[in-house]
Motif scaffolding. Structure first.
Motif, mmCIF file in Angstrom:
data_model
loop_
_atom_site.group_PDB
_atom_site.id
_atom_site.type_symbol
_atom_site.label_atom_id
_atom_site.label_comp_id
_atom_site.label_asym_id
_atom_site.label_seq_id
_atom_site.Cartn_x
_atom_site.Cartn_y
_atom_site.Cartn_z
ATOM 1 N N LEU A 60 0.815 -1.215 0.000
ATOM 2 C CA LEU A 60 0.000 0.000 0.000
ATOM 3 C C LEU A 60 0.849 1.264 0.000
ATOM 4 O O LEU A 60 0.473 2.276 -0.610
ATOM 5 C CB LEU A 60 -0.951 0.001 1.201
ATOM 6 C CG LEU A 60 -2.097 -1.001 1.125
ATOM 7 C CD1 LEU A 60 -2.871 -1.034 2.441
ATOM 8 C CD2 LEU A 60 -3.015 -0.680 -0.050
ATOM 9 N N LYS A 61 1.983 1.217 0.654
ATOM 10 C CA LYS A 61 2.888 2.374 0.685
ATOM 11 C C LYS A 61 3.335 2.721 -0.741
ATOM 12 O O LYS A 61 3.324 3.887 -1.138
ATOM 13 C CB LYS A 61 4.079 2.058 1.591
ATOM 14 C CG LYS A 61 4.985 3.214 1.869
ATOM 15 C CD LYS A 61 6.028 2.816 2.928
ATOM 16 C CE LYS A 61 6.803 4.037 3.340
ATOM 17 N NZ LYS A 61 6.994 4.143 4.760
ATOM 18 N N HIS A 87 0.197 3.963 -2.912
ATOM 19 C CA HIS A 87 -0.137 5.384 -2.716
ATOM 20 C C HIS A 87 0.907 6.290 -3.359
ATOM 21 O O HIS A 87 0.561 7.317 -3.954
ATOM 22 C CB HIS A 87 -0.278 5.710 -1.228
ATOM 23 C CG HIS A 87 -1.484 5.096 -0.594
ATOM 24 N ND1 HIS A 87 -2.773 5.379 -0.981
ATOM 25 C CD2 HIS A 87 -1.592 4.189 0.399
ATOM 26 C CE1 HIS A 87 -3.624 4.688 -0.250
ATOM 27 N NE2 HIS A 87 -2.938 3.946 0.596
ATOM 28 N N TYR A 88 2.170 5.926 -3.255
ATOM 29 C CA TYR A 88 3.225 6.752 -3.843
ATOM 30 C C TYR A 88 3.023 6.895 -5.352
ATOM 31 O O TYR A 88 3.106 8.011 -5.887
ATOM 32 C CB TYR A 88 4.617 6.162 -3.557
ATOM 33 C CG TYR A 88 5.703 6.979 -4.214
ATOM 34 C CD1 TYR A 88 6.191 8.128 -3.612
ATOM 35 C CD2 TYR A 88 6.203 6.618 -5.463
ATOM 36 C CE1 TYR A 88 7.157 8.904 -4.232
ATOM 37 C CE2 TYR A 88 7.170 7.386 -6.091
ATOM 38 C CZ TYR A 88 7.640 8.530 -5.474
ATOM 39 O OH TYR A 88 8.591 9.300 -6.093
ATOM 40 N N ASN A 123 0.320 6.605 -7.171
ATOM 41 C CA ASN A 123 -0.844 7.442 -7.470
ATOM 42 C C ASN A 123 -0.571 8.908 -7.153
ATOM 43 O O ASN A 123 -0.921 9.793 -7.938
ATOM 44 C CB ASN A 123 -2.075 6.954 -6.711
ATOM 45 C CG ASN A 123 -2.639 5.673 -7.297
ATOM 46 O OD1 ASN A 123 -2.405 5.336 -8.451
ATOM 47 N ND2 ASN A 123 -3.381 4.946 -6.483
ATOM 48 N N GLU A 124 0.069 9.178 -6.023
ATOM 49 C CA GLU A 124 0.361 10.560 -5.640
ATOM 50 C C GLU A 124 1.375 11.204 -6.577
ATOM 51 O O GLU A 124 1.379 12.433 -6.739
ATOM 52 C CB GLU A 124 0.862 10.605 -4.195
ATOM 53 C CG GLU A 124 -0.238 10.291 -3.198
ATOM 54 C CD GLU A 124 0.274 10.034 -1.787
ATOM 55 O OE1 GLU A 124 1.497 10.130 -1.540
ATOM 56 O OE2 GLU A 124 -0.573 9.716 -0.929
#
Length: 179
Positions: free
Chosen positions: A65-66, A69-70, A72-73
């Motif tokens: 998940l880390k 998210h990276y 996508n961000e």
């Protein structure tokens, strides 16, 4: 009415996005594999090893998940991995932990490959993000190596396997109730 995807300018290259999505797959596969190993340990009476692996499965999902998210961000698109070919049966507790060590070494090599790619293209933002994973992998490999060493140090005869199972939780500071 179909919603259009927002396309923003980004510094994350498609090649880096692809490598990170491959790592997302690897972390997701790790989580699923460790969950399967935990189930095998639980059903064969290795309660502490099962607890260790349930915790480890959760940790691997958090790693996934880390990165998810990276990506996508950073303007990319993370892809939910399709997890296949998970092994469900093992011949021994030792095989479980030897498999973990081999897998953690493969994850380290994969992270190093992505870091090297980022260095070569001067993507220092992603390289900096991945530094956490570089350090984490050193810990993961050390932990897995120590678990395998228990089999040689203690031995598997007599109460050896019972003792190894008791010691597994001590490798992570005794999380969970080892009694």
């Amino acid at each position: 009415m179909e919603r259009q995807q927002v396309t923003a300018k980004r510094s994350l290259t498609k090649a880096t996005e692809d490598l990170l999505n491959r790592q997302i797959m690897m972390e997701g596969s790790s989580s699923a594999s460790y969950l399967s190993m935990a189930s095998w340990c639980e059903m064969t009476g290795y309660e502490n090893s099962a607890k260790f692996l349930y915790l480890h499965s959760d940790e691997e999902r958090q790693h996934m998940l880390k990165i998810f998210h990276y990506v996508n961000e950073a303007g990319g698109h993370s892809i939910q991995p399709e997890i296949k070919d998970i092994k469900h049966h093992y011949s021994s507790l030792r095989e479980v932990f030897e498999t973990i060590l081999d897998h953690e070494i493969a994850v380290t090599n994969s992270i190093n490959e992505i870091v090297n790619h980022c260095y070569e293209i001067k993507d220092f933002t992603t390289m900096n993000f991945l530094n956490w994973f570089v350090e984490e992998q050193r810990e993961e490999e050390t932990l897995a190596r120590r678990a395998v060493e228990l089999f040689d140090l203690i031995g598997e005869d007599g109460v050896g396997l019972w003792t190894i199972d008791k010691e597994i939780l001590n490798l992570i500071g005794g999380e969970g109730d080892a009694e």
